[in-house]
Design a protein around this motif. Structure first.
Motif, PDB file in Angstrom:
ATOM      1  N   LYS A 259       0.869  -1.353   0.033  1.00  0.00           N
ATOM      2  CA  LYS A 259      -0.194  -0.057   0.281  1.00  0.00           C
ATOM      3  C   LYS A 259       0.820   1.175   0.101  1.00  0.00           C
ATOM      4  CE  LYS A 259      -0.854  -0.041   4.897  1.00  0.00           C
ATOM      5  NZ  LYS A 259      -1.440  -0.552   6.074  1.00  0.00           N
ATOM      6  N   THR A 381      -8.608  -0.192   6.296  1.00  0.00           N
ATOM      7  CA  THR A 381      -9.180  -1.124   5.212  1.00  0.00           C
ATOM      8  C   THR A 381     -10.414  -0.714   4.770  1.00  0.00           C
ATOM      9  OG1 THR A 381      -9.893  -3.446   4.775  1.00  0.00           O
ATOM     10  CG2 THR A 381     -10.295  -2.566   6.852  1.00  0.00           C
ATOM     11  N   LYS A 382     -10.553  -0.752   3.467  1.00  0.00           N
ATOM     12  CA  LYS A 382     -12.011  -0.466   3.001  1.00  0.00           C
ATOM     13  C   LYS A 382     -12.918  -1.709   2.747  1.00  0.00           C
ATOM     14  CE  LYS A 382     -10.497   4.034   2.371  1.00  0.00           C
ATOM     15  NZ  LYS A 382      -9.342   3.648   3.243  1.00  0.00           N
ATOM     16  N   ASN A 383     -12.585  -2.441   3.196  1.00  0.00           N
ATOM     17  CA  ASN A 383     -13.422  -4.001   3.411  1.00  0.00           C
ATOM     18  C   ASN A 383     -14.249  -3.948   4.599  1.00  0.00           C
ATOM     19  OD1 ASN A 383     -13.998  -6.743   4.127  1.00  0.00           O
ATOM     20  ND2 ASN A 383     -12.998  -7.397   2.546  1.00  0.00           N
ATOM     21  N   PRO A 384     -15.439  -3.555   4.696  1.00  0.00           N
ATOM     22  CA  PRO A 384     -16.364  -3.498   5.768  1.00  0.00           C
ATOM     23  C   PRO A 384     -16.293  -4.793   6.526  1.00  0.00           C
ATOM     24  CG  PRO A 384     -17.592  -3.041   3.753  1.00  0.00           C
ATOM     25  CD  PRO A 384     -16.338  -3.558   3.334  1.00  0.00           C
ATOM     26  N   LYS A 385     -16.242  -5.909   6.131  1.00  0.00           N
ATOM     27  CA  LYS A 385     -16.346  -7.071   6.951  1.00  0.00           C
ATOM     28  C   LYS A 385     -14.782  -7.159   7.882  1.00  0.00           C
ATOM     29  CE  LYS A 385     -16.715 -12.009   6.597  1.00  0.00           C
ATOM     30  NZ  LYS A 385     -16.809 -13.357   5.818  1.00  0.00           N
ATOM     31  N   LYS A 386     -13.669  -6.757   7.258  1.00  0.00           N
ATOM     32  CA  LYS A 386     -12.380  -6.664   7.940  1.00  0.00           C
ATOM     33  C   LYS A 386     -12.357  -5.729   8.956  1.00  0.00           C
ATOM     34  CE  LYS A 386      -9.094  -8.705   4.547  1.00  0.00           C
ATOM     35  NZ  LYS A 386      -7.968  -8.225   3.509  1.00  0.00           N
ATOM     36  N   PHE A 387     -13.022  -4.541   8.373  1.00  0.00           N
ATOM     37  CA  PHE A 387     -12.960  -3.244   9.371  1.00  0.00           C
ATOM     38  C   PHE A 387     -13.643  -3.739  10.652  1.00  0.00           C
ATOM     39  CE2 PHE A 387     -14.709   0.596  10.976  1.00  0.00           C
ATOM     40  CZ  PHE A 387     -13.448   1.487  10.867  1.00  0.00           C
ATOM     41  N   ARG A 388     -14.802  -4.323  10.562  1.00  0.00           N
ATOM     42  CA  ARG A 388     -15.452  -4.523  11.835  1.00  0.00           C
ATOM     43  C   ARG A 388     -14.856  -5.755  12.626  1.00  0.00           C
ATOM     44  NH1 ARG A 388     -20.042  -4.611   8.156  1.00  0.00           N
ATOM     45  NH2 ARG A 388     -19.787  -6.805   7.904  1.00  0.00           N
ATOM     46  N   LYS A 389     -14.188  -6.747  11.838  1.00  0.00           N
ATOM     47  CA  LYS A 389     -13.551  -7.619  12.640  1.00  0.00           C
ATOM     48  C   LYS A 389     -12.585  -7.242  13.348  1.00  0.00           C
ATOM     49  CE  LYS A 389     -10.482 -11.725  11.555  1.00  0.00           C
ATOM     50  NZ  LYS A 389      -9.565 -12.405  10.724  1.00  0.00           N
ATOM     51  N   TYR A 390     -11.576  -6.510  12.806  1.00  0.00           N
ATOM     52  CA  TYR A 390     -10.525  -5.784  13.352  1.00  0.00           C
ATOM     53  C   TYR A 390     -10.811  -4.807  14.772  1.00  0.00           C
ATOM     54  CZ  TYR A 390      -7.484  -6.806   9.176  1.00  0.00           C
ATOM     55  OH  TYR A 390      -6.887  -7.416   8.201  1.00  0.00           O
TER      56      TYR A 390
END
Length: 473
Positions: A259, A381-390
């Motif tokens: 990135k 992260t722009k991935n909503p699933k990853k964002f919530r998980k982190y």
């Protein structure tokens, strides 16, 4: 066209006192600059007010002080022809109207007495050249020779005169333009922005302290990335924070990329700015990845790596602070610690063990909450699933920190058994064995082998001493 008046801007009794003092001395007097701008923008109560007199600002300040209850002390700066006094929680600065001329080597101008028009001409931006009269005949009347009101309405930063002259004369104004654009969410007018780019190298004649003062104000704004994007776009950032510029860009090898750590950093700074006004924590966010440029390597098996970037970055913090003449005290050490530990909670989030949490609390000490705030801001992260998980993982870490700290009390850790007690118990003089035993007790507590309590620590000390072949006295 009817003249605009802003009597409501002058409701504070101090203005009537200044008006009376000006009348006593037969001086044309005005409120000018930031106070007028912020009143029109409805930015809240001002704590400092600039007063310009066509004549001696020092004489006016002394007359105002004479009329005020308690006769406040006047601080006089004869070299600059200015004077200051404080009244009712407000700081007033008085200056005589002047015109200025500059040399190429310095931002300190040659000054001579001038008219109000001369004084407005020397102002940095149209929105800072607005003046309200304090004269009896036209009290509250707005004098706006450069259509600053229009620029306020259109949210534009523009120089009163040719921007090349304005910025070359005093290059600090380039930073001020970017700072105001960031704080006020304004746009820098195109010709002015081009001129900043053209004159960027002139920033080198400005003292580091003045530069840092403006950078701090940009960092403390609601959306600091706006200012840093402008600093980057105009080329100023290369002269001020080359360590940040080095993070820009995406390399590709064998189809693998990393990135862009520069733009990621700006996102982190914006994220942290939503949760804290702490300037030094915002600095930590700005510098948390600076070690990535010098540590970047490509490995065929695992791709791009930045091994030990936190360690390298923490060392770079000291050099950066020293170069910019920033404080080399506990503030710098705090930023270093945050940079050094910036990845620790991330590694911890996937395996939240008691011993790892104890070590985190021990190493971060009183700054563990700040560290968690920084790490949460680092999630871009722009991935909503990853964002919530982190975020969910970090919440688990936070809960575990509270649980472990309540039970084990390792924050600002003090060993339950002192070095003196170890010496007395084993009849030792200062020696290597004392350090070995103290470290062993600390490790046992952090690993959860024994509780952080005196009796358990003493029993462990006796056992460790016996293992070392020491006899009790």
């Amino acid at each position: 066209m009817a003249k605009q008046t802003y009597i409501s801007a002058l409701e504070n009794p101090i203005f009537r006192t200044i008006s009376k003092a000006a009348s006593n001395l037969n001086l044309e007097t005005y409120v000018i600059g930031g106070y007028v701008r912020d009143f029109i923008l409805n930015r809240g109560e001002a704590k400092d007010i600039d007063i310009v007199a066509v004549g001696s600002g020092i004489d006016l300040a002394e007359e105002v002080a004479r009329l005020l209850p308690g006769k406040p002390k006047v601080s006089v700066f004869k070299t600059y022809g200015t004077a200051m006094l404080k009244s009712g929680g407000i700081e007033l600065e008085f200056v005589g109207a002047r015109k200025e001329s500059y040399t190429e080597e310095s931002r300190n101008p040659a000054v001579e007495n001038g008219t109000l028009e001369d004084d407005q001409n020397r102002r940095d931006f149209t929105i800072n050249a607005l003046a309200l009269s304090l004269g009896k005949e036209n009290y509250g009347e707005l004098l706006d020779p450069f259509n600053g009101i229009k620029d306020l309405q259109k949210k534009i930063i523009r120089t009163p005169l040719n921007p090349d002259i304005t910025y070359s004369d005093d290059p600090l104004r380039m930073l001020r333009a970017i700072r105001f654009a960031t704080q006020l969410d304004f746009i820098i007018e195109k010709e002015s922005l081009n001129s900043i780019t053209k004159n960027a190298e002139r920033i080198k004649i400005i003292s580091k302290e003045r530069v840092v003062d403006e950078i701090n104000k940009i960092l403390l704004s609601d959306v600091p990335s706006k200012g840093f994007t402008l600093l980057h776009k105009t080329g100023l950032l290369s002269y001020i924070l080359p360590e940040l510029m080095a993070l820009q860009g995406i390399d590709e090898k064998e189809g693998q990329t990393h990135k862009d750590n520069f733009w990621h950093t700006l996102e982190v700074v914006d994220n942290i700015s939503k949760t804290t006004d702490d300037l030094w924590l915002r600095w930590a966010a700005l510098l948390h990845d600076i070690g990535k440029a010098p540590t970047k390597k490509f490995d065929k098996k695992i791709g791009w790596t930045f091994h030990a970037h936190e360690f390298v970055g923490a060392k770079m913090v000291y050099k950066l602070f020293k170069r910019l003449k920033m404080p080399l005290n506990d503030k710098m050490k705090f930023v270093q610690k945050m940079v050094l530990m910036s990845s620790r909670p991330i590694a911890l989030a996937s395996d939240v063990t008691d011993s790892a949490v104890r070590r985190l609390i021990f190493d971060a000490g009183e700054y563990v909450e700040d560290l968690m705030t920084l790490c949460e801001a680092d999630i871009t992260t722009k991935n909503p699933k990853k964002f919530r998980k982190y975020h969910a993982n970090f919440q688990l870490v936070r809960e575990k920190i509270v649980e472990v700290e309540e039970r084990d009390h390792v924050r600002n850790f003090q060993p339950p058994v002192s070095g003196e007690e170890i010496m007395e118990t084993f009849n030792l003089k200062p020696s290597r064995e004392i350090g070995i035993i103290k470290d062993a007790i600390k490790e046992a507590i952090l690993e959860g082998e024994i509780p952080n309590e005196y009796e358990a620590a003493r029993a462990f000390m006796l056992k460790k001493g016996a293992d070392l072949g020491l006899k009790t006295s």
